[in-house]
Write a protein that holds these residues in place. Sequence first.
Motif, mmCIF file in Angstrom:
data_model
loop_
_atom_site.group_PDB
_atom_site.id
_atom_site.type_symbol
_atom_site.label_atom_id
_atom_site.label_comp_id
_atom_site.label_asym_id
_atom_site.label_seq_id
_atom_site.Cartn_x
_atom_site.Cartn_y
_atom_site.Cartn_z
ATOM 1 N N LEU A 1 -0.552 11.101 6.728
ATOM 2 C CA LEU A 1 -0.885 9.847 6.036
ATOM 3 C C LEU A 1 -0.398 8.635 6.826
ATOM 4 O O LEU A 1 -1.139 7.662 7.017
ATOM 5 C CB LEU A 1 -0.236 9.821 4.651
ATOM 6 C CG LEU A 1 -1.092 10.135 3.443
ATOM 7 C CD1 LEU A 1 -0.284 10.000 2.162
ATOM 8 C CD2 LEU A 1 -2.338 9.302 3.384
ATOM 9 N N LEU B 1 0.410 2.001 5.596
ATOM 10 C CA LEU B 1 1.092 2.124 4.309
ATOM 11 C C LEU B 1 2.477 1.491 4.395
ATOM 12 O O LEU B 1 3.096 1.476 5.451
ATOM 13 C CB LEU B 1 1.230 3.592 3.915
ATOM 14 C CG LEU B 1 -0.076 4.376 3.759
ATOM 15 C CD1 LEU B 1 0.201 5.863 3.600
ATOM 16 C CD2 LEU B 1 -0.871 3.850 2.571
ATOM 17 N N VAL C 1 5.564 6.013 1.447
ATOM 18 C CA VAL C 1 4.938 7.258 1.012
ATOM 19 C C VAL C 1 5.893 7.954 0.054
ATOM 20 O O VAL C 1 7.102 8.032 0.302
ATOM 21 C CB VAL C 1 4.632 8.187 2.208
ATOM 22 C CG1 VAL C 1 4.140 9.552 1.731
ATOM 23 C CG2 VAL C 1 3.592 7.552 3.115
ATOM 24 N N ILE D 1 -3.116 5.709 -2.043
ATOM 25 C CA ILE D 1 -3.860 6.820 -1.443
ATOM 26 C C ILE D 1 -3.120 8.101 -1.781
ATOM 27 O O ILE D 1 -1.954 8.275 -1.430
ATOM 28 C CB ILE D 1 -3.974 6.650 0.083
ATOM 29 C CG1 ILE D 1 -4.731 5.359 0.379
ATOM 30 C CG2 ILE D 1 -4.642 7.869 0.715
ATOM 31 C CD1 ILE D 1 -4.668 4.926 1.808
ATOM 32 N N SER D 2 -3.802 9.002 -2.490
ATOM 33 C CA SER D 2 -3.182 10.254 -2.937
ATOM 34 C C SER D 2 -3.799 11.433 -2.213
ATOM 35 O O SER D 2 -5.020 11.494 -2.053
ATOM 36 C CB SER D 2 -3.388 10.429 -4.440
ATOM 37 O OG SER D 2 -2.854 9.334 -5.149
ATOM 38 N N ARG E 1 0.862 -1.187 0.000
ATOM 39 C CA ARG E 1 0.000 0.000 0.000
ATOM 40 C C ARG E 1 0.896 1.234 0.000
ATOM 41 O O ARG E 1 1.836 1.317 0.791
ATOM 42 C CB ARG E 1 -0.911 0.002 1.228
ATOM 43 C CG ARG E 1 -1.990 -1.061 1.170
ATOM 44 C CD ARG E 1 -2.885 -1.081 2.396
ATOM 45 N NE ARG E 1 -3.267 0.202 2.925
ATOM 46 C CZ ARG E 1 -4.325 0.934 2.520
ATOM 47 N NH1 ARG E 1 -5.095 0.487 1.563
ATOM 48 N NH2 ARG E 1 -4.597 2.087 3.096
ATOM 49 N N GLN F 1 -3.065 5.882 8.146
ATOM 50 C CA GLN F 1 -3.216 4.787 7.190
ATOM 51 C C GLN F 1 -2.119 3.755 7.395
ATOM 52 O O GLN F 1 -1.000 4.096 7.777
ATOM 53 C CB GLN F 1 -3.130 5.308 5.740
ATOM 54 C CG GLN F 1 -4.234 6.260 5.345
ATOM 55 C CD GLN F 1 -5.559 5.558 5.170
ATOM 56 O OE1 GLN F 1 -5.624 4.419 4.714
ATOM 57 N NE2 GLN F 1 -6.634 6.244 5.526
ATOM 58 N N GLY G 1 1.256 5.629 -0.277
ATOM 59 C CA GLY G 1 0.707 6.964 -0.213
ATOM 60 C C GLY G 1 1.487 7.848 -1.172
ATOM 61 O O GLY G 1 2.698 7.665 -1.349
ATOM 62 N N VAL H 1 1.927 11.972 -1.725
ATOM 63 C CA VAL H 1 1.623 13.339 -1.308
ATOM 64 C C VAL H 1 2.216 14.244 -2.385
ATOM 65 O O VAL H 1 3.416 14.179 -2.661
ATOM 66 C CB VAL H 1 2.246 13.677 0.065
ATOM 67 C CG1 VAL H 1 1.790 15.057 0.521
ATOM 68 C CG2 VAL H 1 1.881 12.624 1.099
#
Length: 163
Positions: free
Chosen positions: A75, A81, A84, A58-59, A23, A79, A25, A27
């Motif tokens: 994040l 993750l 990231v 996830i953005s 997963r 979350q 992220g 940013v």
Amino acid sequence: MASNLKNLSDFSHTTVPSAKPFRFGIVVAAWNAEVTGNLYRGAYDSLLKHGAEEENIISVEVAGSYELIAGADILLSKQQLDAVICLGCVIQGETRHFDFICNAVANGIAQVGIKHTKPVIFGVLTTDNQEQALDRAGGKHGNKGDEAAITAIKIADMSNSLK
């Protein structure tokens, strides 16, 4: 300079693991949107190309590169993750503001990774002008967003293999 000679986003010499089990992220800074939008597309498309599931990306958008630090921290706090990716662009101006922002962003992103014990990837362009930024955001020198995604996949895979 090496960047004058080739596309820096060539990964033909290395193996990229599957991103499927992870997963991510992303940013992305809204400031310098033409550049950061290209970086985002490069990162997102690269994650998908290497097997990441859309629902596992996830953005979030933040105002500028300085805010990437808080965005990544939030994040990772909210979350689960594996990595990231921080994407931004700071272009040299006439004042020392460039130096302060670049230093703060680099250090802040590193500190978020240390705090959470997670890979937080520095995908921030720090260029002299807009042309250099565009050259590195899908132009003649490749796409640093793509490079940041490959880095995230590789380090997430490395971290997972050490469990």
